[in-house]
Each structure stands twice: as structure tokens, then as C-alpha cells.
Design a protein around this motif. Sequence first.
Motif, PDB file in Angstrom:
ATOM      1  N   MET A   1       0.824  -1.188   0.000  1.00  0.00           N
ATOM      2  CA  MET A   1       0.000   0.000   0.000  1.00  0.00           C
ATOM      3  C   MET A   1       0.871   1.255   0.000  1.00  0.00           C
ATOM      4  SD  MET A   1      -3.292   0.962   0.145  1.00  0.00           S
ATOM      5  CE  MET A   1      -4.141  -0.522   0.576  1.00  0.00           C
TER       6      MET A   1
ATOM      7  N   SER B   1      -8.835   1.819  -3.242  1.00  0.00           N
ATOM      8  CA  SER B   1      -8.377   1.429  -1.907  1.00  0.00           C
ATOM      9  C   SER B   1      -7.135   2.211  -1.495  1.00  0.00           C
ATOM     10  CB  SER B   1      -8.069  -0.066  -1.857  1.00  0.00           C
ATOM     11  OG  SER B   1      -9.215  -0.808  -2.160  1.00  0.00           O
TER      12      SER B   1
ATOM     13  N   THR C   1      -8.159   5.869  -0.814  1.00  0.00           N
ATOM     14  CA  THR C   1      -8.867   6.008   0.458  1.00  0.00           C
ATOM     15  C   THR C   1      -7.893   5.963   1.625  1.00  0.00           C
ATOM     16  OG1 THR C   1     -10.851   5.012  -0.486  1.00  0.00           O
ATOM     17  CG2 THR C   1     -10.681   5.030   1.922  1.00  0.00           C
ATOM     18  N   ARG C   2      -6.974   4.997   1.592  1.00  0.00           N
ATOM     19  CA  ARG C   2      -5.979   4.898   2.673  1.00  0.00           C
ATOM     20  C   ARG C   2      -5.080   6.123   2.696  1.00  0.00           C
ATOM     21  NH1 ARG C   2      -3.686  -0.035   4.685  1.00  0.00           N
ATOM     22  NH2 ARG C   2      -5.820  -0.713   4.351  1.00  0.00           N
TER      23      ARG C   2
ATOM     24  N   ARG D   1      -7.016   9.082   4.218  1.00  0.00           N
ATOM     25  CA  ARG D   1      -7.171   8.935   5.668  1.00  0.00           C
ATOM     26  C   ARG D   1      -5.853   9.177   6.391  1.00  0.00           C
ATOM     27  NH1 ARG D   1     -10.900   3.497   5.619  1.00  0.00           N
ATOM     28  NH2 ARG D   1     -12.797   4.520   4.872  1.00  0.00           N
ATOM     29  N   TRP D   2      -4.773   8.590   5.874  1.00  0.00           N
ATOM     30  CA  TRP D   2      -3.463   8.765   6.489  1.00  0.00           C
ATOM     31  C   TRP D   2      -3.013  10.221   6.423  1.00  0.00           C
ATOM     32  CZ3 TRP D   2       0.218   4.167   4.962  1.00  0.00           C
ATOM     33  CH2 TRP D   2      -0.256   2.998   5.570  1.00  0.00           C
TER      34      TRP D   2
END
Length: 72
Positions: free
Chosen positions: A1, A27, A30-31, A34-35
Motif C-alpha cells: 500500500m 483502496s 482512500t488509505r 485517511r493517512w
Amino acid sequence: MLEAMLWILRTGAPWRDLPAEYGCWQSVYTRFSRWSQKDVLKRVFDKLAQERDCEGYMIDGTIVRAHQDATG
């Protein structure tokens, strides 16, 4: 990721152009989103900067010269 995020940042490509081997672009986005909001990436990069080992070197393009026959 994390490698997928770094690929996007390194290349400047749109999220939809993320190569399939990194997984679904939604995905990863989105990560990343958020991070970024939670400063996770900043903390990771700050920690990595503290533990540098001076193993990497940068080559500035202003000092790299090619032979006169290296054109083309």
C-alpha cells in the motif's frame, strides 16, 4: 500500500493510472486520504528521516556531463 502511494507521488500520475500490481486504486486513494488527514504519513517520513544511515547519495543534474559524441 505504501509503495503504491509512493509510486503516485513519484510519478505524478492520476490515481486511476495506478498499475494493477499495486491493487485497486480506490483502496490506495482512500488509505492515502485517511493517512494524510491523520498525519500518519508525516510521522512515518519524520521517523525515517531520523534514522537515516547516509547510504543514499543524490546526483545533481548540473554536475552530470555527457561526452560530446553521446548525442542522439
